[in-house]
Design a protein around this motif. Structure first.
Motif, PDB file in Angstrom:
ATOM      1  N   PRO A 161       0.819  -1.225   0.000  1.00 40.16           N
ATOM      2  CA  PRO A 161       0.000   0.000   0.000  1.00 40.16           C
ATOM      3  C   PRO A 161       0.847   1.267   0.000  1.00 40.16           C
ATOM      4  CG  PRO A 161      -0.744  -1.552   1.686  1.00 40.16           C
ATOM      5  CD  PRO A 161       0.573  -2.053   1.186  1.00 40.16           C
ATOM      6  N   SER A 278      -3.671  -7.722   0.217  1.00 41.05           N
ATOM      7  CA  SER A 278      -3.140  -6.538  -0.453  1.00 41.05           C
ATOM      8  C   SER A 278      -3.544  -6.480  -1.916  1.00 41.05           C
ATOM      9  CB  SER A 278      -1.613  -6.512  -0.342  1.00 41.05           C
ATOM     10  OG  SER A 278      -1.009  -7.461  -1.205  1.00 41.05           O
ATOM     11  N   VAL A 281      -7.946  -5.392  -1.942  1.00 42.58           N
ATOM     12  CA  VAL A 281      -8.565  -4.510  -0.950  1.00 42.58           C
ATOM     13  C   VAL A 281      -9.839  -3.880  -1.496  1.00 42.58           C
ATOM     14  CG1 VAL A 281      -8.273  -2.369   0.343  1.00 42.58           C
ATOM     15  CG2 VAL A 281      -6.431  -4.058   0.304  1.00 42.58           C
ATOM     16  N   ARG A 299      -8.995   3.116   0.814  1.00 46.90           N
ATOM     17  CA  ARG A 299      -7.816   3.688   1.456  1.00 46.90           C
ATOM     18  C   ARG A 299      -7.799   3.385   2.959  1.00 46.90           C
ATOM     19  NH1 ARG A 299      -2.775   4.006   1.460  1.00 46.90           N
ATOM     20  NH2 ARG A 299      -1.897   5.799   2.556  1.00 46.90           N
ATOM     21  N   GLU A 302      -6.748  -0.178   3.403  1.00 50.20           N
ATOM     22  CA  GLU A 302      -5.311  -0.303   3.151  1.00 50.20           C
ATOM     23  C   GLU A 302      -4.501   0.133   4.364  1.00 50.20           C
ATOM     24  OE1 GLU A 302      -4.769   0.404  -1.667  1.00 50.20           O
ATOM     25  OE2 GLU A 302      -4.673   2.103  -0.292  1.00 50.20           O
TER      26      GLU A 302
END
Length: 317
Positions: A161, A278, A281, A299, A302
């Protein structure tokens, strides 16, 4: 017949196929799209009998999903194995994995009462229930084992991320470059998390919640118990905060579950599952927002994943 929205409509060939698997005198009298899944179309079918009365079935359809037929074959096999075990799973009615009769690969199963619960409220009471249910699944010893688990994430497919702790992520990625630890095999759900568990929650007594069903068995496998525990731990960490990942691991052991003896082996499975998230997401967070957790933007998830994975890598021992 009532269709609650256009997405609920059952396609003609599939409708005819469903009809051939109903009891004499039954027909579809209502359909409703079920939301929250990430890969399949889900519909609840209300089935009416000739003399009155109804029952409900669930239709799972994969549209444009690669290897969907293989997944449905696995789910049908898992549901057959689970029948009569005490694990609250749907009952298999029919499956058309190659779309020989339906427009797309489809599976028809019984409907389970209850609902998914993704809210923070009441989590303290639900985590032990989740742990006990997973221990019960792992205790199954079917006469015929499901296929060995598959882990698709590699060191080269991980998506670090933006703004992540690069040192922690680099160390985690290096960890999965090596071979997986040896393990004692268990019957795995392989996608066990709150979104695939149904709860019966009394409105006036949320503390008396109980699990009424476990759904989505397309990835049922044979492998290490740690892998299922790691997957649920990651989901809880992303849904409710990073600390809940380790809370679930403890709850699993308190419920009688047995994990890898060596800390390094436990860490391997936890890290492998975190790294797998990952890559998807955006995919996994969308149904959470659709279920009302609007703060869980891609976001935000993450960032939680980074905090969780970094904590795993920096934990003592």
């Amino acid at each position: 017949m009532t269709d609650h929205d256009e997405t609920a409509a059952v396609r003609p060939l599939t409708r005819a196929w469903v009809g051939r698997h109903l009891r004499a005198g039954e027909r579809i009298v209502g359909t409703e799209a079920l939301h929250g899944g990430t890969t399949a179309e889900m519909r609840r079918l209300t089935i009416g009998a000739r003399g009155g009365g109804t029952r409900e079935l669930v239709l799972r359809t994969f549209v444009g999903v690669e290897h969907a037929g293989h997944g449905l074959e696995k789910e049908a096999g898992a549901l057959a194995l689970l029948a009569g075990t005490g694990v609250p799973a749907p009952g298999l009615v029919a499956v058309d994995p190659a779309a020989a009769h339906c427009e797309y690969p489809s599976l028809l199963m019984t409907h389970l009462a209850g609902r998914t619960v993704l809210d923070d409220a009441g989590l303290e009471a639900r985590v032990p229930l989740l742990a006990r249910q997973l221990v019960a699944i792992h205790a199954l010893r079917p006469a015929e084992r499901p296929p060995t688990y598959v882990a698709l994430t590699t060191a080269d497919t991980v998506v670090t991320p933006r703004g992540a702790d690069t040192a922690a992520w680099a160390a985690a990625i290096d960890m999965i470059r090596g071979p997986a630890p040896a393990y004692e095999g268990r019957f795995l759900h392989r996608d066990f998390h709150p979104g695939n568990v149904l709860f019966d929650v009394p409105p006036s007594r949320p503390a008396d919640a109980r699990i009424s069903g476990v759904v989505d068995w397309t990835a049922a496998s044979w492998g290490p118990a740690d892998l299922d525990v790691a997957h649920c731990s990651t989901n809880l960490a992303l849904l409710h905060g990073p600390a809940w990942g380790s809370r679930f691991t403890r709850a699993y052991e308190e419920a009688g579950g047995i994990l890898a003896a060596a800390p390094a082996e436990r860490l391997y499975w936890l890290v492998r599952d975190g790294l797998a998230f990952s890559e998807e997401v955006a995919l996994v967070s969308r149904p959470w927002r659709e279920a009302g957790r609007t703060e869980l933007t891609t976001r935000a998830v993450e960032e939680r994943l980074d905090v969780y994975l970094t904590a795993l890598m920096n934990a003592p021992g």
